[in-house]
Design a protein around this motif. Structure first.
Motif, PDB file in Angstrom:
ATOM      1  N   LEU A   1       0.822  -1.214   0.000  1.00  0.00           N
ATOM      2  CA  LEU A   1       0.000   0.000   0.000  1.00  0.00           C
ATOM      3  C   LEU A   1       0.856   1.263   0.000  1.00  0.00           C
ATOM      4  CD1 LEU A   1      -2.857  -1.052   2.420  1.00  0.00           C
ATOM      5  CD2 LEU A   1      -3.054  -0.560  -0.018  1.00  0.00           C
ATOM      6  N   SER A   2       1.944   1.236   0.725  1.00  0.00           N
ATOM      7  CA  SER A   2       2.855   2.376   0.738  1.00  0.00           C
ATOM      8  C   SER A   2       3.448   2.605  -0.651  1.00  0.00           C
ATOM      9  CB  SER A   2       3.971   2.128   1.760  1.00  0.00           C
ATOM     10  OG  SER A   2       4.905   3.173   1.722  1.00  0.00           O
ATOM     11  N   GLY A   3       3.880   1.521  -1.283  1.00  0.00           N
ATOM     12  CA  GLY A   3       4.427   1.625  -2.634  1.00  0.00           C
ATOM     13  C   GLY A   3       3.393   2.070  -3.644  1.00  0.00           C
ATOM     14  N   LEU A   4       2.176   1.569  -3.508  1.00  0.00           N
ATOM     15  CA  LEU A   4       1.090   1.970  -4.406  1.00  0.00           C
ATOM     16  C   LEU A   4       0.770   3.456  -4.250  1.00  0.00           C
ATOM     17  CD1 LEU A   4      -1.420  -1.000  -4.173  1.00  0.00           C
ATOM     18  CD2 LEU A   4      -0.280  -0.175  -6.221  1.00  0.00           C
ATOM     19  N   THR A   5       0.762   3.924  -3.024  1.00  0.00           N
ATOM     20  CA  THR A   5       0.509   5.343  -2.772  1.00  0.00           C
ATOM     21  C   THR A   5       1.558   6.188  -3.476  1.00  0.00           C
ATOM     22  OG1 THR A   5      -0.466   4.809  -0.626  1.00  0.00           O
ATOM     23  CG2 THR A   5       0.206   7.093  -0.973  1.00  0.00           C
ATOM     24  N   GLN A   6       2.800   5.775  -3.346  1.00  0.00           N
ATOM     25  CA  GLN A   6       3.901   6.492  -3.996  1.00  0.00           C
ATOM     26  C   GLN A   6       3.726   6.499  -5.519  1.00  0.00           C
ATOM     27  OE1 GLN A   6       7.685   4.647  -3.355  1.00  0.00           O
ATOM     28  NE2 GLN A   6       8.820   6.260  -4.388  1.00  0.00           N
ATOM     29  N   LEU A   7       3.354   5.373  -6.091  1.00  0.00           N
ATOM     30  CA  LEU A   7       3.168   5.292  -7.540  1.00  0.00           C
ATOM     31  C   LEU A   7       2.011   6.166  -8.011  1.00  0.00           C
ATOM     32  CD1 LEU A   7       3.764   1.504  -8.243  1.00  0.00           C
ATOM     33  CD2 LEU A   7       5.164   3.415  -9.024  1.00  0.00           C
ATOM     34  N   VAL A   8       0.916   6.175  -7.275  1.00  0.00           N
ATOM     35  CA  VAL A   8      -0.231   7.012  -7.652  1.00  0.00           C
ATOM     36  C   VAL A   8       0.172   8.485  -7.607  1.00  0.00           C
ATOM     37  CG1 VAL A   8      -2.551   7.748  -6.975  1.00  0.00           C
ATOM     38  CG2 VAL A   8      -1.974   5.323  -6.982  1.00  0.00           C
ATOM     39  N   ILE A   9       0.904   8.881  -6.595  1.00  0.00           N
ATOM     40  CA  ILE A   9       1.362  10.267  -6.481  1.00  0.00           C
ATOM     41  C   ILE A   9       2.253  10.633  -7.664  1.00  0.00           C
ATOM     42  CG2 ILE A   9       2.852  11.817  -5.148  1.00  0.00           C
ATOM     43  CD1 ILE A   9       1.730  10.388  -2.602  1.00  0.00           C
TER      44      ILE A   9
ATOM     45  N   LYS B   1       2.856   8.904 -10.707  1.00  0.00           N
ATOM     46  CA  LYS B   1       2.385   8.651 -12.063  1.00  0.00           C
ATOM     47  C   LYS B   1       1.093   9.381 -12.415  1.00  0.00           C
ATOM     48  CE  LYS B   1       4.723   4.244 -12.661  1.00  0.00           C
ATOM     49  NZ  LYS B   1       5.513   4.508 -13.852  1.00  0.00           N
ATOM     50  N   GLN B   2       0.271   9.645 -11.412  1.00  0.00           N
ATOM     51  CA  GLN B   2      -1.002  10.303 -11.677  1.00  0.00           C
ATOM     52  C   GLN B   2      -1.023  11.747 -11.175  1.00  0.00           C
ATOM     53  OE1 GLN B   2      -4.355   7.898 -10.489  1.00  0.00           O
ATOM     54  NE2 GLN B   2      -3.460   6.053 -11.336  1.00  0.00           N
TER      55      GLN B   2
ATOM     56  N   ILE C   1      -8.056   7.373  -3.424  1.00  0.00           N
ATOM     57  CA  ILE C   1      -8.160   6.448  -4.561  1.00  0.00           C
ATOM     58  C   ILE C   1      -7.950   5.013  -4.090  1.00  0.00           C
ATOM     59  CG2 ILE C   1      -6.986   5.685  -6.669  1.00  0.00           C
ATOM     60  CD1 ILE C   1      -6.510   8.711  -7.267  1.00  0.00           C
ATOM     61  N   LEU C   2      -6.893   4.804  -3.319  1.00  0.00           N
ATOM     62  CA  LEU C   2      -6.571   3.442  -2.876  1.00  0.00           C
ATOM     63  C   LEU C   2      -7.620   2.873  -1.928  1.00  0.00           C
ATOM     64  CD1 LEU C   2      -2.730   3.703  -2.361  1.00  0.00           C
ATOM     65  CD2 LEU C   2      -3.943   2.311  -4.042  1.00  0.00           C
TER      66      LEU C   2
ATOM     67  N   LEU D   1      -3.168  -3.498 -11.703  1.00  0.00           N
ATOM     68  CA  LEU D   1      -4.541  -3.873 -11.351  1.00  0.00           C
ATOM     69  C   LEU D   1      -5.366  -2.641 -11.000  1.00  0.00           C
ATOM     70  CD1 LEU D   1      -3.946  -7.044  -9.131  1.00  0.00           C
ATOM     71  CD2 LEU D   1      -4.707  -6.957 -11.519  1.00  0.00           C
ATOM     72  N   LEU D   2      -4.763  -1.718 -10.274  1.00  0.00           N
ATOM     73  CA  LEU D   2      -5.462  -0.485  -9.911  1.00  0.00           C
ATOM     74  C   LEU D   2      -5.802   0.326 -11.156  1.00  0.00           C
ATOM     75  CD1 LEU D   2      -6.498   1.365  -7.628  1.00  0.00           C
ATOM     76  CD2 LEU D   2      -4.230   2.423  -7.628  1.00  0.00           C
ATOM     77  N   GLN D   3      -4.869   0.422 -12.078  1.00  0.00           N
ATOM     78  CA  GLN D   3      -5.119   1.156 -13.320  1.00  0.00           C
ATOM     79  C   GLN D   3      -6.248   0.497 -14.118  1.00  0.00           C
ATOM     80  OE1 GLN D   3      -1.106   1.413 -15.110  1.00  0.00           O
ATOM     81  NE2 GLN D   3      -1.559   3.589 -15.230  1.00  0.00           N
ATOM     82  N   SER D   4      -6.264  -0.810 -14.151  1.00  0.00           N
ATOM     83  CA  SER D   4      -7.332  -1.519 -14.857  1.00  0.00           C
ATOM     84  C   SER D   4      -8.690  -1.237 -14.220  1.00  0.00           C
ATOM     85  CB  SER D   4      -7.085  -3.023 -14.856  1.00  0.00           C
ATOM     86  OG  SER D   4      -5.923  -3.335 -15.570  1.00  0.00           O
ATOM     87  N   GLU D   5      -8.692  -1.145 -12.906  1.00  0.00           N
ATOM     88  CA  GLU D   5      -9.935  -0.876 -12.189  1.00  0.00           C
ATOM     89  C   GLU D   5     -10.438   0.543 -12.474  1.00  0.00           C
ATOM     90  OE1 GLU D   5     -11.303  -0.236  -7.584  1.00  0.00           O
ATOM     91  OE2 GLU D   5      -9.709  -1.693  -7.979  1.00  0.00           O
ATOM     92  N   MET D   6      -9.514   1.461 -12.618  1.00  0.00           N
ATOM     93  CA  MET D   6      -9.898   2.849 -12.845  1.00  0.00           C
ATOM     94  C   MET D   6     -10.357   3.009 -14.275  1.00  0.00           C
ATOM     95  SD  MET D   6      -6.829   4.616 -10.703  1.00  0.00           S
ATOM     96  CE  MET D   6      -7.402   6.289 -10.791  1.00  0.00           C
TER      97      MET D   6
END
Length: 67
Positions: free
Chosen positions: A13-21, A23-24, A34-35, A62-67
């Protein structure tokens, strides 16, 4: 979930948060919203899926696919 699963889930989740910040171009509160409102979060919280064992990049796809 046991302690190891919780630790690994938190790391993903920490890594995903960083990626969303990054990349998006979202702020921290936006990325967390979002998460935490995603189906992926529910799946990560379920140890049966095994998603907590996957990389942040795999889960980000997977998150991008969901969005």
């Amino acid at each position: 979930m046991n302690h190891e699963q919780i630790y690994l889930t938190d790391r993903v989740l920490s890594g995903l948060t960083q990626l969303v910040i990054e990349k998006q171009h979202k702020t921290l509160p936006e990325a967390l919203e979002i998460l935490y409102n995603s189906k992926l979060y529910d799946q990560l919280s379920d140890p049966e899926t095994g998603l907590y064992l996957q990389s942040k990049y795999y889960n980000y796809e997977l998150l991008q696919s969901e969005m």
